[in-house]
Structures are given as structure tokens and as C-alpha cells.
Design a protein around this motif. Structure first.
Motif, mmCIF file in Angstrom:
data_model
loop_
_atom_site.group_PDB
_atom_site.id
_atom_site.type_symbol
_atom_site.label_atom_id
_atom_site.label_comp_id
_atom_site.label_asym_id
_atom_site.label_seq_id
_atom_site.Cartn_x
_atom_site.Cartn_y
_atom_site.Cartn_z
ATOM 1 N N SER A 22 13.231 -2.215 -3.952
ATOM 2 C CA SER A 22 14.487 -2.849 -3.525
ATOM 3 C C SER A 22 14.254 -4.032 -2.590
ATOM 4 N N SER A 23 13.095 -4.082 -1.933
ATOM 5 C CA SER A 23 12.788 -5.207 -1.036
ATOM 6 C C SER A 23 11.307 -5.546 -1.146
ATOM 7 N N VAL A 24 11.006 -6.534 -1.956
ATOM 8 C CA VAL A 24 9.609 -6.940 -2.157
ATOM 9 C C VAL A 24 8.997 -7.431 -0.845
ATOM 10 N N ALA A 25 9.759 -8.206 -0.094
ATOM 11 C CA ALA A 25 9.237 -8.762 1.157
ATOM 12 C C ALA A 25 8.892 -7.666 2.159
ATOM 13 N N LYS A 26 9.675 -6.590 2.167
ATOM 14 C CA LYS A 26 9.401 -5.484 3.082
ATOM 15 C C LYS A 26 8.126 -4.751 2.655
ATOM 16 N N ALA A 27 7.959 -4.590 1.333
ATOM 17 C CA ALA A 27 6.778 -3.894 0.822
ATOM 18 C C ALA A 27 5.524 -4.752 0.893
ATOM 19 N N ASN A 28 5.697 -6.064 0.767
ATOM 20 C CA ASN A 28 4.561 -6.980 0.802
ATOM 21 C C ASN A 28 5.003 -8.289 1.456
ATOM 22 N N PRO A 29 4.810 -8.434 2.773
ATOM 23 C CA PRO A 29 5.266 -9.639 3.484
ATOM 24 C C PRO A 29 4.701 -10.940 2.908
ATOM 25 N N ASP A 30 3.575 -10.877 2.212
ATOM 26 C CA ASP A 30 3.008 -12.094 1.612
ATOM 27 C C ASP A 30 3.935 -12.687 0.556
ATOM 28 N N LEU A 31 4.859 -11.886 0.045
ATOM 29 C CA LEU A 31 5.770 -12.354 -1.005
ATOM 30 C C LEU A 31 7.172 -12.635 -0.460
ATOM 31 N N GLU A 32 7.245 -12.890 0.837
ATOM 32 C CA GLU A 32 8.547 -13.092 1.467
ATOM 33 C C GLU A 32 9.313 -14.263 0.863
ATOM 34 N N SER A 33 8.605 -15.270 0.348
ATOM 35 C CA SER A 33 9.279 -16.447 -0.211
ATOM 36 C C SER A 33 10.124 -16.096 -1.436
ATOM 37 N N LEU A 34 9.900 -14.928 -2.038
ATOM 38 C CA LEU A 34 10.671 -14.537 -3.216
ATOM 39 C C LEU A 34 12.066 -14.036 -2.859
ATOM 40 N N THR A 35 12.291 -13.684 -1.607
ATOM 41 C CA THR A 35 13.507 -12.981 -1.208
ATOM 42 C C THR A 35 14.803 -13.654 -1.674
ATOM 43 N N PRO A 36 14.984 -14.980 -1.519
ATOM 44 C CA PRO A 36 16.253 -15.570 -1.924
ATOM 45 C C PRO A 36 16.590 -15.363 -3.406
ATOM 46 N N MET A 37 15.562 -15.219 -4.242
ATOM 47 C CA MET A 37 15.800 -15.141 -5.682
ATOM 48 C C MET A 37 15.378 -13.812 -6.293
ATOM 49 N N ALA A 38 14.459 -13.116 -5.655
ATOM 50 C CA ALA A 38 13.939 -11.864 -6.241
ATOM 51 C C ALA A 38 13.631 -10.846 -5.149
ATOM 52 N N SER A 39 14.658 -10.484 -4.395
ATOM 53 C CA SER A 39 14.443 -9.490 -3.338
ATOM 54 C C SER A 39 14.114 -8.129 -3.923
ATOM 55 N N GLY A 40 14.846 -7.753 -4.967
ATOM 56 C CA GLY A 40 14.571 -6.497 -5.651
ATOM 57 C C GLY A 40 13.976 -6.739 -7.012
ATOM 58 N N VAL A 41 13.038 -5.868 -7.418
ATOM 59 C CA VAL A 41 12.342 -6.071 -8.694
ATOM 60 C C VAL A 41 12.256 -4.765 -9.467
ATOM 61 N N LEU A 42 12.509 -4.859 -10.768
ATOM 62 C CA LEU A 42 12.294 -3.752 -11.700
ATOM 63 C C LEU A 42 11.291 -4.249 -12.727
ATOM 64 N N ALA A 43 10.237 -3.463 -13.000
ATOM 65 C CA ALA A 43 9.188 -3.908 -13.928
ATOM 66 C C ALA A 43 8.788 -2.759 -14.847
#
Length: 425
Positions: free
Chosen positions: A403-424
Motif C-alpha cells: 500500500s505504500s512503496v515509499a514506506k517499504a523502500n524509501p529509495d523509491l519515494e519518488s514514485l509516491t505521487p503516481m504509484a504509492s500503492g502497487v499490485l504485481a
């Protein structure tokens, strides 16, 4: 060894385990009498019986309810024969206080594990608003015409505020992890809005959630109240603490009271929204002065919450069925397009809406043989490749979700505006 802190001795580090059902005290706007079931002798009382009932605790303990005059004992005996008293049942009665008849609203419930009956009484208030029936009728009309959770929640907060007059009424919805979000609000226009605010799961400890499932309406009339202790503090026959799980007058945790004081809130009403046995959310009402509700008005709020919860289940089940239909259509179109175009990848991305709508997603990316195909709003290609590398390293079972990529991996914080949550997958 049980390391649960006693009531009133918890801090932020262990409030999850506070024994809030063993409060040992009540709020002062009512009175409590604990009876031994087999003979109806009084075992415990709240220490305010002198001011409210006209008899001090020492004149009530180990004595029958007939000491109080009126019809209280007769009403208790009539209800006590019912088998389903684990939940409070309404109790209207009279006692004699200072030579005058006093009318009471209250409840009776059984604590089977302790062989007790608990009587809770509050002075009968004046008649509720003459237009209460009209307000309830209007509320039910609004609910029946709501076709989405948002529209239903808006109707619910408007109706409860019209009925109760609280300064702010909110619907607070839980996500699968227990975190909360305010999805609807009706408020005095002078107040700042809290709509859309998120709150962590730790704001409502698990013990409190369990009690919200069992006793679905809770009123705090004044956050600055002085708790009224039970006398004696422990049950005389067993030396146990009274299990106050189902007591409407039960004192609230000092941590919760401080939380409300920090917000400037004085009085609250909380009504549970229970969908198919699960705590879906809460109706939370705040007032900035002391405020109490009559027992009948609380029951009306409980009824509205039950009707709303039934409507929530219907809407969500319908939505789930619609998503299933969309997915089946997508499968059919994929088969047709693949047979026509010969490339399943192009078939998948030919119609962005068909791909994204069933999942309520804003963007999608397909990684295949070193190529990337995208649909909707997606991060840049380097960001997508970094996301793919991270997902690959985390992937243990299908599907993978975060539900929060940036929380799980701070290195990917730049994705938050467009891809905060991810399903794969």
C-alpha cells in the motif's frame, strides 16, 4: 505471564493491552448496581448512590432492591428470567428518592461467568424531539437511495447530526490493516474539516475494537468527569474485578480522555458499523461542550447504524459482483483480440479503461522480454525498472501488494505521487 497493564496504568507503549474492561468505575451521569443473580442481593454499587438514589452504599450492599422503593426490583425480576441477557436489555423503572418518585432509564445485563446481573440507571430525561420520527424516516429514505459508499456515508453523518445535534459527526472507515480514514463529515461550519484525514491502527487498541463489536453505542458526556469508583472495588464473594465489558457507563481509559482533551473535544458519541460480524467502521460524533443523549436516542442511533451497515454490505457485494463481470468481459476481449491480432500484450493494453477499471488503478505496466508496455499514468522508465527490481526481490507469493512503496523502500519515494500503492503478479 500476563503483562497487560491494569486500567489507568497504561502508557503509549502498552495501551494495546490495557485492561479497559476492568475499569472499576463509571461516569457520574448514572448509577450502577451489581446483583448476585440467585438471590438479587446487591454486591457492588457505584459510590454516587447517595446523591442519585438517596441511599449511601452501606445502606444498599448485601440488601435487596426493595430498599429503593418503586418497581425496580419487580422490573429486574421480570427481565432476569430471559435467557439472552448477555447484551444489555432496556429497563425502565421507578425508585423513591427523598419521598418523591424518580423515573429511570437504564439497562440490565447478565455476566454469566461471574453469576451476576448488572443494573445501570440514568435519570429519565425530558421527551425527545417531537420530530424524531420524521428525522428517522428521512434518514431511511436517504439510505435507500444511496448507490455508493460515499453517498451512504454522507447521508449517515447528516442524519445523525440532525438527530443528535453534535458539533461534528464523522464516518470513520477501517482498511484491511486496521488503519482508519474519515470518509464523510457533517459539522458546524465554524469548525475546520477533518474529512480525508488518516489515522494509524494504533489509535484504537485491539481490546477497544473487540468491545466496539460487543457494545455498539458509547457515550462520553464530559471528558472532564471525575470517575465514580465501585464499592467495594472487588466482588466480595470471589475477590475478582467486575467484568465491565458490556457496561454503558464504564469509565474510559485516561489515555483516551487525554487524546480527546488534546483535540479540544468535550463530549463524544461512538456507534459501531458492523458488517457481517466484522467492524467495518465507526460513526464518531464530537461536541465541544458537555453533551449527553437519552437512552432512546442512543437506541435510535444504533438502529440507524444497523440499517446503514446492511446497506453497506449490499453496496459492496453489488460492487464486487460488478467487478467480477468486468473481469470476465476483459478475459473475453483478450481472447477475441489475441485471436485477431495474434499478440496478447497488445490486446491487454488496447483499451486502458478495460484493464484499469476493475482494479480502480490509475496506471499499469507490463514487463516482458526486456520491453515495457504501459497504460494510464505511470512513473518514468528508469523508475519503473527500479520498481521492477525491488518487486522481484520481494516477490514470494502471488499476487504481491504494497500500500505504500515509499514506506517499504524509501529509495523509491519518488514514485509516491503516481504509484504509492502497487499490485504485481
Amino acid at each position: 505471564m500476563d503483562d497487560s497493564p491494569p486500567f489507568g496504568q497504561a502508557d503509549l507503549s502498552n495501551c494495546e493491552r490495557e485492561l479497559i474492561h476492568l475499569a472499576g468505575s463509571i461516569q457520574p451521569h448514572g448509577v450502577m448496581l451489581v446483583l448476585r443473580e440467585h438471590d438479587l442481593l446487591v454486591q457492588q454499587v457505584s459510590s454516587n448512590t447517595g446523591s442519585l438514589l438517596g441511599l449511601t452504599p452501606d445502606r444498599l450492599l448485601q440488601r435487596p432492591l426493595t430498599q429503593l422503593g418503586g418497581d425496580l426490583e419487580a422490573q429486574v425480576r421480570q427481565l432476569a428470567v430471559l435467557p439472552d441477557l448477555d447484551e444489555p436489555r432496556p429497563l425502565r423503572s421507578q425508585t423513591v428518592v427523598g419521598g418523591r418518585v424518580q423515573e429511570w432509564d437504564g439497562s440490565l445485563h447478565r455476566i454469566s461467568s461471574q453469576g451476576l446481573l448488572v443494573v445501570e440507571l440514568e435519570p429519565q430525561r425530558g421527551a425527545d424531539s417531537d420530530n424524531m420520527l420524521d428525522l428517522v424516516s428521512t434518514a431511511l429514505h436517504r439510505f435507500s437511495h444511496a448507490s455508493s459508499i460515499g453517498a451512504l456515508s454522507d447521508a449517515l453523518v447528516r442524519s445523525v447530526r440532525d438527530l443528535t445535534g453534535y458539533d461534528r459527526v464523522m464516518v470513520y472507515k477501517f482498511d484491511p490493516d486496521g488503519h482508519g480514514k474519515i470518509i464523510a463529515e457533517a459539522r458546524d461550519p465554524r469548525l475546520d474539516s477533518l474529512l480525508g484525514h488518516h489515522y494509524p491502527a494504533t489509535d484504537i487498541p485491539q481490546r477497544a475494537r473487540e468491545l466496539y463489536l460487543r457494545i455498539r453505542v458509547r457515550v462520553l458526556s464530559d471528558v472532564h468527569y471525575q470517575p465514580v469508583p465501585l464499592q467495594p472495588l472487588r466482588l466480595p464473594d470471589t475477590d475478582q474485578d467486575l467484568d465491565m465489558s458490556m457496561c454503558g457507563l464504564r469509565s474510559m481509559s485516561p489515555l483516551h480522555l487525554q487524546y480527546l482533551k488534546n483535540m479540544g473535544v468535550t463530549g463524544t458519541l461512538v456507534v459501531s458499523l458492523v458488517r457481517e460480524g466484522r467492524l467495518w467502521g465507526l460513526i464518531a460524533a464530537h461536541h465541544y461542550e458537555p453533551r449527553n443523549l437519552s437512552v432512546s436516542l442512543r437506541a435510535t442511533c444504533d438502529l440507524l447504524a444497523e440499517v446503514a451497515a446492511t446497506r453497506i454490505a449490499a453496496i459492496e457485494n453489488y460492487t464486487h459482483a460488478q467487478v467480477g463481470t468486468l473481469v470476465r468481459r476483459l478475459e473475453q476481449r483478450l481472447v477475441e483480440a489475441t485471436s485477431t491480432e495474434g499478440d496478447w500484450r497488445l490486446a491487454l493494453f488496447r483499451n486502458p479503461r478495460t484493464l484499469l477499471q476493475p482494479l480502480e488503478a490509475t496506471g499499469a505496466a507490463l514487463f516482458h522480454d526486456g520491453e515495457i508496455l504501459t497504460s494510464g499514468e505511470v512513473p518514468s522508465t528508469p523508475e519503473l525498472r527500479a520498481l521492477l527490481h525491488w518487486v522481484d526481490s520481494q516477490y514470494t507469493e502471488a499476487p504481491f501488494s504494497c500500500s505504500s512503496v515509499a514506506k517499504a523502500n524509501p529509495d523509491l519515494e519518488s514514485l509516491t505521487p503516481m504509484a504509492s500503492g502497487v499490485l504485481a503478479i
